[in-house]
Design a protein around this motif. Structure first.
Motif, PDB file in Angstrom:
ATOM      1  N   GLU A  82      44.396  39.265  43.165  1.00  0.00           N
ATOM      2  CA  GLU A  82      44.717  40.378  42.064  1.00  0.00           C
ATOM      3  C   GLU A  82      43.516  40.402  41.028  1.00  0.00           C
ATOM      4  O   GLU A  82      42.972  41.303  40.593  1.00  0.00           O
ATOM      5  CB  GLU A  82      45.976  40.524  41.552  1.00  0.00           C
ATOM      6  CG  GLU A  82      46.983  41.255  42.406  1.00  0.00           C
ATOM      7  CD  GLU A  82      46.765  42.596  43.042  1.00  0.00           C
ATOM      8  OE1 GLU A  82      46.231  43.359  42.296  1.00  0.00           O
ATOM      9  OE2 GLU A  82      46.751  42.467  44.185  1.00  0.00           O
ATOM     10  N   GLU A  83      43.350  39.198  40.517  1.00  0.00           N
ATOM     11  CA  GLU A  83      42.406  38.979  39.601  1.00  0.00           C
ATOM     12  C   GLU A  83      40.985  39.212  39.864  1.00  0.00           C
ATOM     13  O   GLU A  83      40.149  39.898  39.367  1.00  0.00           O
ATOM     14  CB  GLU A  83      42.376  37.554  38.842  1.00  0.00           C
ATOM     15  CG  GLU A  83      41.668  37.137  37.609  1.00  0.00           C
ATOM     16  CD  GLU A  83      42.255  37.741  36.560  1.00  0.00           C
ATOM     17  OE1 GLU A  83      41.573  38.018  35.391  1.00  0.00           O
ATOM     18  OE2 GLU A  83      43.454  38.294  36.558  1.00  0.00           O
ATOM     19  N   LYS A 133      40.696  42.979  40.149  1.00  0.00           N
ATOM     20  CA  LYS A 133      40.542  43.558  38.689  1.00  0.00           C
ATOM     21  C   LYS A 133      39.128  43.327  38.067  1.00  0.00           C
ATOM     22  O   LYS A 133      38.608  44.214  37.598  1.00  0.00           O
ATOM     23  CB  LYS A 133      41.420  42.837  37.923  1.00  0.00           C
ATOM     24  CG  LYS A 133      41.332  43.368  36.412  1.00  0.00           C
ATOM     25  CD  LYS A 133      42.571  42.465  35.665  1.00  0.00           C
ATOM     26  CE  LYS A 133      42.335  42.907  34.229  1.00  0.00           C
ATOM     27  NZ  LYS A 133      43.120  41.941  33.284  1.00  0.00           N
ATOM     28  N   ASN A 134      38.434  42.354  38.466  1.00  0.00           N
ATOM     29  CA  ASN A 134      37.033  42.084  38.099  1.00  0.00           C
ATOM     30  C   ASN A 134      35.831  42.633  38.948  1.00  0.00           C
ATOM     31  O   ASN A 134      34.782  42.039  38.804  1.00  0.00           O
ATOM     32  CB  ASN A 134      36.788  40.683  37.848  1.00  0.00           C
ATOM     33  CG  ASN A 134      37.740  40.105  36.691  1.00  0.00           C
ATOM     34  OD1 ASN A 134      37.825  40.944  35.685  1.00  0.00           O
ATOM     35  ND2 ASN A 134      38.457  38.946  36.691  1.00  0.00           N
TER      36      ASN A 134
END
Length: 370
Positions: A7-8, A11-12
């Motif tokens: 998920e990180e 997101k980035n």
């Protein structure tokens, strides 16, 4: 934990997905039932997917079978391996060469065997991940010098070299993400002056800027020189090799764990590579013409087949890549950690297989998007 990391990444704008190629014909690939022109392959001489070349490779397959059956030190050492190694040594103007399964395995094998906990490695800041990992596996002290900055390296050598038993300077010759060339002549002289090994990753130079990057600097490899080259880029097959002295070859056979503990390169690959070596001169000339044409049309500068278009923001790089895809071109966005933060880019690579029309069409599309 795994889900959080994924998920990180999303997101980035650093999450990656695989594109499935259904069919290939030279520089053209079929994805989702549609054909695209591939401008991101390392098949610089258009040998990997050339069907006329493949017909010759079929003979190798019939003669040698599909696999090696064992490691080289057990029963996987075939005469065709040794014939290819002799030809690769000639290519790099060294005494000997030794085949490895991949360039990654070759680099970690070189560095983790010649260097140890009492030694020191001086590594370029933008070296390939396989070099970085090889340095770590060696357990040697590591100093990273600024990219292609020989003055910075000299300062480090002057200050640190004498404290260690053995030393090594390691660099890519052609840097895969920027397409620039290391100042090998200056690095070579420093390696002699400070009594270090000189390890050069020639993966993106072999068959692109010549048979060896050492040619353009008129360098003759010395006893301290180790050159790594790959077969899976310009040479169009699979695997890698280390070119060095005969003594170092024997050393790697006995000490490089990534050579000792793996199944040998399939002998039919060695046979196919020997055939491809004959085609290099003509293909290099065609690649050179394509590079010159692309430079003329775009104004981009490069001494190699790699043209980085740095846009900075990862999302912007993804957006442009997607628009190029919709226009019929495969040029994925290159993002961290492959490149440093805020240097996301399109990495355009040229091949001897691209037509003049391919290059003109790409240029026209880039002019509209960038």
């Amino acid at each position: 934990m795994v889900e959080i990391v994924l998920e990180e990444l999303k997101k980035n704008n650093l999450y990656r997905k695989l594109k499935t190629i259904e069919e290939v014909d030279g520089v053209r690939v079929k994805i989702g039932g549609k054909w695209f022109v591939n401008f991101s392959s390392n098949d610089y001489l258009n040998l990997a997917f050339d069907k006329t070349v493949a017909n010759e490779h079929i003979k190798c397959l019939k003669n040698w079978g599909t696999g090696a059956g064992a490691s080289r030190l057990i029963t996987g050492n075939f005469q065709i391996h040794e014939v290819l190694e002799k030809e690769l040594a000639k290519l790099k103007k060294t005494e000997a060469a030794l085949l490895f399964s991949t360039g990654y395995m070759a680099n970690i094998g070189i560095l983790s065997s010649i260097m140890g906990k009492d030694d020191v490695i001086f590594s370029d800041k933008l070296n390939h991940a396989s070099i970085i990992d090889g340095c770590k596996l060696s357990k040697a002290k590591i100093f990273v010098y600024e990219h292609n900055n020989t003055e910075n390296l000299k300062t480090l050598l002057e200050r640190e070299r004498k404290r260690f038993k053995s030393a090594c300077i390691v660099t890519d010759s052609v840097f895969s993400m920027d397409g620039d060339i290391a100042p090998l002549d200056e690095l070579f002289e420093l390696s002699l002056k400070y009594d270090t090994y000189f390890v050069v990753d020639d993966a993106h130079a072999t068959g692109v800027i010549g048979y060896s990057s050492f040619e353009i600097f008129n360098i003759t490899p010395a006893e301290n020189t180790v050159i790594m080259g790959t077969l899976g880029k310009a040479l169009g097959t699979f695997g890698a090799f280390v070119a060095s002295t005969e003594t170092l070859r024997k050393f790697f056979i006995n000490k490089a764990r990534s050579f000792i503990f793996t199944t040998a390169l399939p002998p039919h690959i060695a046979c196919a590579t020997l055939y491809n070596l004959k085609l290099i001169p003509e293909r290099m000339e065609k690649l050179k013409k394509n590079i010159e044409l692309f430079q003329k049309l775009t104004g981009f500068k490069s001494k190699t087949a790699i043209f980085p278009v740095v846009v900075g923001d990862s999302q912007k790089a993804l957006d442009i890549s997607e628009k190029l895809f919709k226009s019929g071109f495969i040029i994925p966005a290159i993002r961290p950690p492959t490149v440093p933060e805020k240097t996301s880019r399109l990495r355009i690579t040229l091949s001897a297989g691209h037509t003049e029309e391919d290059i003109i069409n790409l240029t026209d599309t880039l002019n509209k998007l960038i």
